[in-house]
Design a protein around this motif. Structure first.
Motif, PDB file in Angstrom:
ATOM      1  N   TYR A 118      17.631   1.442 -15.229  1.00 15.69           N
ATOM      2  CA  TYR A 118      17.614   2.832 -14.796  1.00 15.69           C
ATOM      3  C   TYR A 118      18.298   3.704 -15.835  1.00 15.69           C
ATOM      4  O   TYR A 118      19.244   3.264 -16.498  1.00 15.69           O
TER       5      TYR A 118
ATOM      6  N   PHE B 215      22.929   4.232  -4.400  1.00 13.14           N
ATOM      7  CA  PHE B 215      21.527   3.998  -4.691  1.00 13.14           C
ATOM      8  C   PHE B 215      21.225   2.514  -4.556  1.00 13.14           C
ATOM      9  O   PHE B 215      22.008   1.680  -5.005  1.00 13.14           O
ATOM     10  N   LYS B 216      20.088   2.188  -3.956  1.00  6.33           N
ATOM     11  CA  LYS B 216      19.661   0.795  -3.852  1.00  6.33           C
ATOM     12  C   LYS B 216      19.316   0.279  -5.243  1.00  6.33           C
ATOM     13  O   LYS B 216      18.512   0.896  -5.952  1.00  6.33           O
TER      14      LYS B 216
ATOM     15  N   THR C 218      15.438  -0.568  -5.725  1.00  6.84           N
ATOM     16  CA  THR C 218      14.423   0.494  -5.782  1.00  6.84           C
ATOM     17  C   THR C 218      14.887   1.771  -6.480  1.00  6.84           C
ATOM     18  O   THR C 218      14.052   2.594  -6.853  1.00  6.84           O
ATOM     19  N   GLY C 219      16.194   1.976  -6.586  1.00 13.07           N
ATOM     20  CA  GLY C 219      16.725   3.215  -7.142  1.00 13.07           C
ATOM     21  C   GLY C 219      16.799   4.352  -6.141  1.00 13.07           C
ATOM     22  O   GLY C 219      17.194   5.468  -6.474  1.00 13.07           O
ATOM     23  N   GLU C 220      16.463   4.101  -4.860  1.00 12.66           N
ATOM     24  CA  GLU C 220      16.492   5.147  -3.832  1.00 12.66           C
ATOM     25  C   GLU C 220      17.918   5.509  -3.455  1.00 12.66           C
ATOM     26  O   GLU C 220      18.771   4.645  -3.298  1.00 12.66           O
TER      27      GLU C 220
ATOM     28  N   PRO D  81      15.902   8.964   0.685  1.00  8.34           N
ATOM     29  CA  PRO D  81      15.090   8.059  -0.130  1.00  8.34           C
ATOM     30  C   PRO D  81      14.091   8.761  -1.054  1.00  8.34           C
ATOM     31  O   PRO D  81      13.516   8.125  -1.926  1.00  8.34           O
ATOM     32  N   LYS D  82      13.897  10.084  -0.898  1.00  6.37           N
ATOM     33  CA  LYS D  82      13.032  10.814  -1.824  1.00  6.37           C
ATOM     34  C   LYS D  82      13.733  11.032  -3.162  1.00  6.37           C
ATOM     35  O   LYS D  82      13.080  11.286  -4.170  1.00  6.37           O
TER      36      LYS D  82
ATOM     37  N   ARG E  91      15.588   9.523  -6.246  1.00  5.95           N
ATOM     38  CA  ARG E  91      15.597   8.205  -6.891  1.00  5.95           C
ATOM     39  C   ARG E  91      16.148   8.302  -8.307  1.00  5.95           C
ATOM     40  O   ARG E  91      16.031   9.334  -8.958  1.00  5.95           O
TER      41      ARG E  91
ATOM     42  N   ARG F  93      13.609   5.056 -13.219  1.00  8.01           N
ATOM     43  CA  ARG F  93      13.477   3.618 -13.486  1.00  8.01           C
ATOM     44  C   ARG F  93      12.552   3.367 -14.671  1.00  8.01           C
ATOM     45  O   ARG F  93      11.572   4.081 -14.869  1.00  8.01           O
TER      46      ARG F  93
END
Length: 121
Positions: free
Chosen positions: A39, A90-91, A94-96, A101-102, A104, A107
């Motif tokens: 990321y 952030f996850k 996924t980078g969310e 979650p919109k 991010r 990546r």
């Protein structure tokens, strides 16, 4: 898309992100569940070095019927980056952003080949 060499595969661990610089851009690279993710090391909140923050498991809270917290536990199947500037999470997978979650992290597509890690740019 052209591939650019970031680092050796042996430089990347499951515990902390390796910060690499590519054409003036910092990229955080980490091994997660056997897969390498990368990321841009910039938090979308206020530009903090997100990949340099804590890596921690998801915090789970159990509530009673009146929504009072009873206990906390950790879910190590879902790991997070916590931005060191303001605590945004952030996850890693996924980078969310956890709050929305919109939102991010940016990546990169990662290629691991010949004991090296490349990204598509």
């Amino acid at each position: 898309m052209p591939e650019k060499l970031l680092c050796a595969s042996s430089d990347v661990s499951e515990t902390t992100a390796k910060i690499c610089e590519l054409e003036g851009v910092e990229i955080g690279v980490i091994r997660h569940k056997g897969t390498v993710v990368a990321y841009r090391n910039v938090c979308p909140h206020q530009g903090g070095p997100v990949c340099e923050g804590l890596k921690m498991p998801k915090v789970c809270v159990e509530f009673d019927e009146e929504r009072r917290p009873l206990k906390q536990s950790f879910d190590t199947d879902e790991m997070h980056f916590v931005c060191p500037w303001h605590g945004w999470e952030f996850k890693i997978e996924t980078g969310e952003a956890l709050g929305d979650p919109k939102i991010r992290l940016n990546r990169y597509k990662v290629i691991e080949r010949d004991e090296n890690i490349y990204v598509e740019v």
